[in-house]
Enzyme design. Sequence first.
Site, PDB file in Angstrom:
ATOM      1  N   TYR A 197       0.552  -1.294   0.091  1.00 31.26           N
ATOM      2  CA  TYR A 197       0.537   0.573   0.025  1.00 31.26           C
ATOM      3  C   TYR A 197       1.070   1.677   0.261  1.00 31.26           C
ATOM      4  O   TYR A 197       1.572   0.925   0.443  1.00 31.26           O
ATOM      5  CB  TYR A 197      -0.834   0.415   1.231  1.00 31.26           C
ATOM      6  CG  TYR A 197      -1.636   1.188   1.460  1.00 31.26           C
ATOM      7  CD1 TYR A 197      -2.873   1.102   0.407  1.00 31.26           C
ATOM      8  CD2 TYR A 197      -2.031   3.225   2.521  1.00 31.26           C
ATOM      9  CE1 TYR A 197      -3.454   2.440   0.491  1.00 31.26           C
ATOM     10  CE2 TYR A 197      -3.250   3.321   3.119  1.00 31.26           C
ATOM     11  CZ  TYR A 197      -3.690   3.057   1.532  1.00 31.26           C
ATOM     12  OH  TYR A 197      -4.201   4.466   2.004  1.00 31.26           O
ATOM     13  N   THR A 199       1.750   3.574   1.816  1.00 27.03           N
ATOM     14  CA  THR A 199       2.186   4.108   3.237  1.00 27.03           C
ATOM     15  C   THR A 199       3.155   3.561   3.771  1.00 27.03           C
ATOM     16  O   THR A 199       4.390   3.611   4.330  1.00 27.03           O
ATOM     17  CB  THR A 199       1.170   4.689   4.457  1.00 27.03           C
ATOM     18  OG1 THR A 199       0.780   3.133   3.907  1.00 27.03           O
ATOM     19  CG2 THR A 199       0.761   5.747   3.715  1.00 27.03           C
ATOM     20  N   LYS A 200       3.639   2.215   3.249  1.00 26.83           N
ATOM     21  CA  LYS A 200       4.174   0.866   3.648  1.00 26.83           C
ATOM     22  C   LYS A 200       6.128   1.039   2.697  1.00 26.83           C
ATOM     23  O   LYS A 200       6.427   2.022   1.828  1.00 26.83           O
ATOM     24  CB  LYS A 200       3.457  -0.332   2.742  1.00 26.83           C
ATOM     25  CG  LYS A 200       2.193  -0.694   3.766  1.00 26.83           C
ATOM     26  CD  LYS A 200       2.288  -0.894   5.252  1.00 26.83           C
ATOM     27  CE  LYS A 200       0.495  -1.038   5.738  1.00 26.83           C
ATOM     28  NZ  LYS A 200      -0.391  -1.321   5.075  1.00 26.83           N
ATOM     29  N   ASN A 201       6.086   0.387   3.427  1.00 29.78           N
ATOM     30  CA  ASN A 201       7.923   0.334   3.673  1.00 29.78           C
ATOM     31  C   ASN A 201       8.737   0.414   1.883  1.00 29.78           C
ATOM     32  O   ASN A 201       9.600   0.823   1.625  1.00 29.78           O
ATOM     33  CB  ASN A 201       8.906  -1.118   4.289  1.00 29.78           C
ATOM     34  CG  ASN A 201       8.717  -0.243   6.013  1.00 29.78           C
ATOM     35  OD1 ASN A 201       7.794   0.459   6.103  1.00 29.78           O
ATOM     36  ND2 ASN A 201       9.394  -0.965   6.607  1.00 29.78           N
TER      37      ASN A 201
END
Length: 401
Positions: A197, A199-201
Amino acid sequence: MNTPLPNVSHSSAHLPRRAEFLPFSPPSISEEEVEAVVETLRSEWITTGPKTRQFEEEFAAYTGAPGCLAVNSCTGALHVALAALGIGPGDEVITTPMTFICSANVVEHVGATPVLADIEPDTLCIDPARVAEKITPRTRALMPVHYAGHPCDMRPLLDLAKAHGLHVIEDAAHALPAAYDGQRIGTLGTLTAFSFYATKNLTTAEGGMLTGAPELVQQARLWSLHGMNRDAWKRYSAEGSWYYEVVLPGFKYNMTDIAAAIGLVQLRRLEMFQARRRDIVATYNAAFSPLDALETPTQRANVEHGWHLYVLRLNLDRLTIDRARFIEELKARNIGSSVHFIPVHLHPYYRERYGWQAGDYPVAVGEYRRTISLPLHPRLSDQDVSDVIDAVTAIVKQFRR
Ligand SMILES: *Cc1c(COP(=O)(O)O)cnc(C)c1O
């Protein structure tokens, strides 16, 4: 005649504040990802195809996972994991209240029953002792969530699973990359789901990956694409044929090659992203640990932390304001922040369906009330990091009890 404007003073007008709002978690996209997308768009194949296959292979090499299935979300990965394991009506799946809601929703999607077990007060991950108390003859799987990127205490969870014949489906949305006792997350449980997604790393805008044993991943692959028993993308290529068979009523969760093209570039940049995340965490910890109104995140000695989130905890008895006001004060100083998570059992659907009360999971609720996630991403400059530190420190000083 010009009347002078009244001298309106807003309370935040005198605050030392940065000129621009600092967003909580923007994606780290370079020209390389842009070019990879454009190249894919100009190629003959834009949905699931060679780029997706390559992303699965490189992800397997990176995590050491024996099998990988790329899908369009972590939610989809968790859903097909449950389907592939044949979990359904009458079955119970034990998960944590301290998670994003989809961990519980997917259990509902297959008609099974989510059961919550409270968290450990230091890592905020599911507590194996509480899990043990919740196991019944109907329990089929454990769904631990590696909160903020800190791996759950997997040894006792895997032991419980073995003793009771349960599957372990890990929600590793925050845990790329992370390790427990030297073993990479993605290689421990029955199946593990990652999120890409925005916002993920690692991001593909929307996307996910399921890892596990090749036969199980193959079963999940069937569930992820209409239950068709051959690689659909090959149907239209030179070696493909028009014939296929549907062997189960599958879903539509396949990853596009456009997303995979982004993922391949992001995977190569991931170690650099993580190094920056660790630097920022060290700087935050050094600044915040001397302040008795604050509690910095835990990192146990036997883990490699994924540092998806920097979750600061307020010692509310040392402050005259609550967490909501703390967030408003950060915003007034142009600093974005967030809360992870509103516990599952506080949401109306779950409260009403299962009659869960706030006090049923006291650790989760108590910690939820005092957590704030601060910006933690590779795009933060040293100046941004010191602006966050200055803002937090000023608020603590102003509202100290
Ligand atoms: C982001 C997140 C998910 C969902 O990921 P998607 O790819 O958006 O479906 C699942 N679990 C947790 C803990 C998350 O933070």
